[in-house]
Design an enzyme around this catalytic site. Structure first.
Site, PDB file in Angstrom:
ATOM      1  N   GLU A   1       0.805  -1.191   0.055  1.00  0.00           N
ATOM      2  CA  GLU A   1      -0.119  -0.015   0.095  1.00  0.00           C
ATOM      3  C   GLU A   1       0.853   1.396  -0.053  1.00  0.00           C
ATOM      4  OE1 GLU A   1      -1.322   1.877   3.567  1.00  0.00           O
ATOM      5  OE2 GLU A   1      -1.099   0.262   4.675  1.00  0.00           O
TER       6      GLU A   1
ATOM      7  N   LYS B   1      -2.526  -1.677  15.852  1.00  0.00           N
ATOM      8  CA  LYS B   1      -2.085  -0.883  17.046  1.00  0.00           C
ATOM      9  C   LYS B   1      -3.024  -0.694  18.019  1.00  0.00           C
ATOM     10  CE  LYS B   1       1.616   2.071  14.883  1.00  0.00           C
ATOM     11  NZ  LYS B   1       1.341   2.213  13.476  1.00  0.00           N
TER      12      LYS B   1
HETATM   13  N1  PSU Z   1      -2.139   1.748  10.682  1.00  0.00           N
HETATM   14  C1  PSU Z   1      -0.824   1.935  10.896  1.00  0.00           C
HETATM   15  N2  PSU Z   1      -0.231   2.272   9.706  1.00  0.00           N
HETATM   16  C2  PSU Z   1      -0.930   2.804   8.792  1.00  0.00           C
HETATM   17  C3  PSU Z   1      -2.317   2.673   8.662  1.00  0.00           C
HETATM   18  C4  PSU Z   1      -2.903   2.249   9.617  1.00  0.00           C
HETATM   19  O1  PSU Z   1      -0.385   1.419  11.809  1.00  0.00           O
HETATM   20  O2  PSU Z   1      -0.133   3.308   8.002  1.00  0.00           O
HETATM   21  C5  PSU Z   1      -2.886   3.130   7.721  1.00  0.00           C
HETATM   22  C6  PSU Z   1      -3.391   2.348   6.580  1.00  0.00           C
HETATM   23  O3  PSU Z   1      -3.323   2.706   5.251  1.00  0.00           O
HETATM   24  C7  PSU Z   1      -4.831   1.963   6.958  1.00  0.00           C
HETATM   25  C8  PSU Z   1      -5.255   3.452   7.098  1.00  0.00           C
HETATM   26  O4  PSU Z   1      -5.508   1.442   5.861  1.00  0.00           O
HETATM   27  O5  PSU Z   1      -3.959   3.904   7.843  1.00  0.00           O
HETATM   28  C9  PSU Z   1      -6.654   3.374   8.008  1.00  0.00           C
HETATM   29  O6  PSU Z   1      -6.849   4.746   7.956  1.00  0.00           O
HETATM   30  P1  PSU Z   1      -8.321   5.138   8.753  1.00  0.00           P
HETATM   31  O7  PSU Z   1      -8.165   4.578  10.166  1.00  0.00           O
HETATM   32  O8  PSU Z   1      -8.685   6.308   8.551  1.00  0.00           O
HETATM   33  O9  PSU Z   1      -9.427   4.055   8.260  1.00  0.00           O
END
Ligand code: PSU
Ligand code: MN
Length: 307
Positions: A27, A162
């Site tokens: 990604e 996390k």
């Molecule tokens: N969690 C991590 N590192 C990241 C992300 C999440 O530890 O880089 C990123 C990923 O791209 C994930 C996104 O898909 O954040 C999720 O964002 P949201 O919670 O706004 O859906």
């Protein structure tokens, strides 16, 4: 009238998909919004090299000037890393807007899964997934990643989630939507920086061949959706739980004080946790992504071998 195509598949990726050789999707939100420059670019290139060294073809996913990309050039990775948070963070809902406007976007787990599936790629490696946020019972903040896992057939290899998230609610949500959580060589749900959490996984599998066999069975039966393969951070890079918990608590308190919400929430928390723990958490983050790239390559190879 034919439907226009919106997708550019890198020639190396297209050749591997056509020949049923292993391919691993990666990604780009982790590049633009998940790590600081220049470590983000260095890591993205190292992860691609790690996938190649383990016998698979890497396909980093993004939207560049309105084109969906499965496989990026080094210049494109450099652009995404340098632009950082100026690049739109693109989840499922955002894709048509960025495409129609000819803009550039970094893809989350959800949108990377969508573009991977369009390109015929079934295995994807990242660091951590989005989930149900703490306080979601009032904020309703549930990552679109979870709904995507319920509907799009791509396996996501990650180091768990996390603890900026509510891990228990995340597991409940996944169960409701039929998304299995597999622990690779572990019974405990990994919590990204630490190998364990207070929660278990649904199934423990100890070999990439076993994981590939489950993926084949699921998709042969046309059961929709993906799977989470949770791979604990290697022992030597895991962080002390007390240190990481303190940083996460502080980052969460600051996000409430500053009224951070919506798609800004996760990037804010990731950046603050990184600042508060100094270089330690970034070094751990890089190592766990490399570890996931290795496991994803092995799963992709076993899946390809099943024909
Ligand atoms: N969690 C991590 N590192 C990241 C992300 C999440 O530890 O880089 C990123 C990923 O791209 C994930 C996104 O898909 O954040 C999720 O964002 P949201 O919670 O706004 O859906
Ligand atoms: Mn959210």
């Amino acid at each position: 009238m034919t439907t226009p195509t919106y997708l550019d598949i890198h020639p190396d990726v297209a050749a591997a998909v056509a020949a049923r050789q292993p391919v691993v999707a990666l990604e780009s939100t982790i590049i633009s919004h998940g790590m600081p420059y220049p470590q983000n670019v260095e890591t993205a290139l190292r992860v691609e090299a790690e996938v190649r060294a383990h016998g698979a073809v890497p396909a980093t996913i993004a939207i560049i000037n309105g084109r969906l990309k499965a496989g990026l050039t080094t210049d494109e990775i450099e652009l995404l890393g340098k632009s950082g948070r100026e690049v739109t963070k693109v989840s499922r809902r955002d894709i048509p807007f960025i495409v129609a406007a000819g803009k550039t976007g970094a893809t989350t787990v959800a949108s990377t899964m969508i573009i991977s599936a369009m390109a015929g790629i079934r295995v994807f490696a990242t660091g951590g997934i989005g989930g149900v946020h703490r306080g979601a019972e009032t904020s309703f903040d549930v990552s679109a990643d979870l709904q995507e896992l319920a509907q799009t057939p791509v396996a996501v290899v990650c180091a768990g989630a996390k603890s900026i998230l509510d891990l228990g609610l995340t597991l409940e949500y996944l169960e409701t939507h039929g998304v299995p959580v597999v622990g690779y060589q572990t019974d405990s749900l990994p919590a990204f920086f630490t190998r364990d959490s207070d929660f278990g996984v649904d199934y423990r599998l100890d070999a990439p061949s076993q994981i590939a066999a489950v993926l084949k069975a699921k998709w042969d039966m046309a059961l929709k959706g993906g799977m989470i393969i949770a791979n604990p951070i290697p022992h030597q890079y895991a962080m002390p739980k007390a240190q990481i918990d303190a940083a996460i608590e502080q980052a969460l308190a600051e996000s409430v004080q500053q009224g951070i919400s919506g798609k800004e929430s996760t990037p804010f928390l990731l950046a603050r946790v990184c600042e508060l723990t100094g270089g330690d958490s970034l070094a751990s983050n890089i190592q766990l992504v490399l570890n996931n790239a290795r496991l994803a390559s092995a799963i992709a190879a076993e899946y390809a071998a099943l024909g």
